[in-house]
Write a protein that holds these residues in place. Structure first.
Motif, short mmCIF file in Angstrom:
data_model
loop_
_atom_site.label_atom_id
_atom_site.label_comp_id
_atom_site.label_asym_id
_atom_site.label_seq_id
_atom_site.Cartn_x
_atom_site.Cartn_y
_atom_site.Cartn_z
N HIS A 256 19.56 28.77 12.41
CA HIS A 256 19.23 27.74 13.40
C HIS A 256 17.78 27.90 13.89
O HIS A 256 16.98 26.96 13.87
CB HIS A 256 20.22 27.88 14.57
N HIS B 225 14.06 25.73 13.46
CA HIS B 225 13.09 25.36 14.50
C HIS B 225 11.67 25.83 14.11
O HIS B 225 10.69 25.13 14.34
CB HIS B 225 13.48 25.96 15.85
N GLU C 102 17.88 19.48 17.20
CA GLU C 102 19.05 20.38 17.29
C GLU C 102 20.05 20.13 16.17
O GLU C 102 20.68 21.07 15.68
CB GLU C 102 19.73 20.23 18.64
N MET D 61 18.37 27.57 19.95
CA MET D 61 19.36 26.80 20.67
C MET D 61 18.63 25.82 21.58
O MET D 61 17.79 25.11 21.12
CB MET D 61 20.26 27.76 21.50
N THR D 62 18.93 25.84 22.83
CA THR D 62 18.29 24.87 23.71
C THR D 62 16.82 25.20 23.88
O THR D 62 16.41 26.35 23.79
CB THR D 62 18.94 24.86 25.10
N ALA E 72 18.88 21.76 13.06
CA ALA E 72 18.93 23.21 13.23
C ALA E 72 20.36 23.72 13.11
O ALA E 72 20.61 24.75 12.47
CB ALA E 72 18.33 23.60 14.60
ZN LIG Z 1 18.10 24.91 18.82
#
Ligand SMILES: [Zn+2]
Length: 171
Positions: free
Chosen positions: A82, A86, A98, A1-2, A101
């Motif tokens: 996801h 990455h 992102e 994610m982030t 992903a």
């Molecule tokens: Zn991500």
């Protein structure tokens, strides 16, 4: 994610990890689809932090998963797809992206559903199994058995029949 530092995440001790062996099966499936070398390390689990459902740690080449996902198989698979994207981006020396992903997560949900349907169809056609559950990578008879990574190497043997007397055979 982030992309946030992992400093604040702490891996749960093994006895507090959710019992979710299917997560590792899905992770290996995603890892292979992303053409990453070898086998992935089992996922690290972390307590929900309100920020992310998963994280790829490029330092250790490991995928982290939030325990929030333990009761949500679809989001679990989506997050694994996801984070493996990455991992693939990192292996190629690309920037983390992102959008791709997120797309890879959606694709893995679809591919995982197709794989599960194919395994169910195979098990139903064999007539010997109730079908695989998400927990077991190979069809088995007992869903409560502990996960056995080499279970598929242990051939099932038919029970030896008791010798019968002649009068038993005719009855
Ligand atoms: Zn991500």
């Amino acid at each position: 994610m982030t992309r946030r530092p992992l400093d604040l995440l702490a891996a749960l001790p093994p006895d507090e990890e959710p019992r979710q062996p299917g997560a590792y099966t899905a992770l290996r499936f995603a890892w292979q689809r992303a053409r990453l070398p070898g086998n992935p390390a089992p996922p690290n689990w972390f307590a929900p932090d309100g920020e992310r459902l998963g994280q790829y740690d490029e330092k250790t080449n490991q995928v982290w998963l939030s325990t929030e996902l333990a009761n949500d198989p679809v989001e679990l698979v989506r997050t694994i797809g996801h984070e493996c994207e990455h991992a693939r981006q990192h292996a190629r020396g690309d920037w983390f992206n992102e959008a791709s992903a997120a797309a890879a997560g959606d694709r893995l949900v679809l591919a995982w559903a197709q794989r599960t349907a194919a395994l169910h169809a195979k098990a139903a056609a064999s007539g010997t199994s109730r079908g695989p559950s998400i927990r077991l990578p190979f069809p088995g008879e007992c869903d409560t058995d502990p996960f056995d990574p080499i279970g598929y190497l242990k051939l099932k043997t038919a029970p030896t029949p008791r010798p019968q007397y002649s009068w038993e055979r005719n009855s």
